[in-house]
Scaffold this active site. Structure first.
Site, mmCIF file in Angstrom:
data_model
loop_
_atom_site.group_PDB
_atom_site.id
_atom_site.type_symbol
_atom_site.label_atom_id
_atom_site.label_comp_id
_atom_site.label_asym_id
_atom_site.label_seq_id
_atom_site.Cartn_x
_atom_site.Cartn_y
_atom_site.Cartn_z
ATOM 1 C CD GLU A 45 -10.163 -11.452 59.287
ATOM 2 O OE1 GLU A 45 -10.573 -11.212 60.441
ATOM 3 O OE2 GLU A 45 -10.908 -11.847 58.364
ATOM 4 N NE ARG A 49 -11.296 -13.023 66.667
ATOM 5 C CZ ARG A 49 -12.141 -13.943 66.254
ATOM 6 N NH1 ARG A 49 -12.100 -15.149 66.786
ATOM 7 N NH2 ARG A 49 -13.016 -13.678 65.315
ATOM 8 C CB THR A 73 -10.499 -8.679 65.667
ATOM 9 O OG1 THR A 73 -10.498 -10.004 65.145
ATOM 10 C CG2 THR A 73 -11.389 -8.671 66.911
ATOM 11 C CE LYS A 133 -15.971 -10.754 60.243
ATOM 12 N NZ LYS A 133 -14.627 -11.225 60.604
#
Length: 212
Positions: A45, A49, A73, A133
């Site tokens: 992943e 960010r 994100t 998640k």
């Protein structure tokens, strides 16, 4: 052919651990993802960010065709569309909103929303997401919350991220409704900056072995 949600869930169920990569450097990202895959972790992943994250994602997807490269994100529907366009195999969010859940349900990009409560999970299920998640796992209750939510939501499976370590991983993975765990401990920023691929390879191999 892009992977289906079913095939990605099957791969995560087999690997049991998903490395989370935070870097703004394309060359280092490619080298890191290659190293992770060579040592038993062929799914990753890449988080959004950093300012250059979308470009990093695009270039890693091109350079590492045998690796399942997802994007993390994701906070907005626009980002969801952008990561799909960049070639991500799947998308992950730290949380869930009605707008994002609707956009994800309408997209054919395999997607895993973030939840931290029963209400979040109900919203995810309303939009057809039963693999989610759990974040931030260590703060919201981790294995205890996964176990508790397993009562009213027996068909849901969780990917735990946030505070997961090599030491805590085996116990977490014993819980039946935990599909996998995620973390950045096998590719920390300090080792990426130092270009210490040997150390990253060692950490990846340790994580892959512990997940067996």
């Amino acid at each position: 052919m892009s992977p289906t949600k079913t095939s990605i869930i099957a791969q995560l169920a087999q690997l049991r651990v998903l490395p989370i990569l935070v870097t703004d450097d394309v060359e280092q990202a490619i080298r890191c993802v290659t190293t992770l895959a060579e040592h038993g972790l062929p799914a990753v992943e890449i988080t959004l960010r950093t300012p250059n994250a979308m470009n990093v994602l695009r270039e890693v997807v091109k350079a590492c065709p045998t690796v399942t490269v997802g994007a993390g994100t994701i906070l907005t529907a626009a980002q969801l569309a952008a990561v799909k366009e960049a070639g991500a195999a799947f998308g992950i969010s730290p949380g869930i909103t009605p707008l994002l859940a609707k956009a994800a349900a309408e997209s054919d990009l395999p997607y895993f929303p973030g939840v931290a409560s029963a209400s979040d999970l109900m919203l995810a299920l309303e939009h057809g997401f039963d693999v989610v998640k759990l974040f931030p796992s260590d703060i919201v209750g981790g294995i205890k919350l996964a176990k508790a939510l397993g009562g009213p939501f027996p068909d849901v499976r969780f990917c735990l991220t946030g505070g997961v370590t090599l030491e805590s991983m085996p116990q977490l993975l014993q819980q039946a409704n935990i599909l996998c765990v995620g973390g950045s401990w096998m590719c920390p920023a300090s080792l990426i900056a130092a270009k210490d691929w040997t150390a990253i390879g060692h950490l990846a191999a340790q994580a892959a072995a512990a997940a067996k």
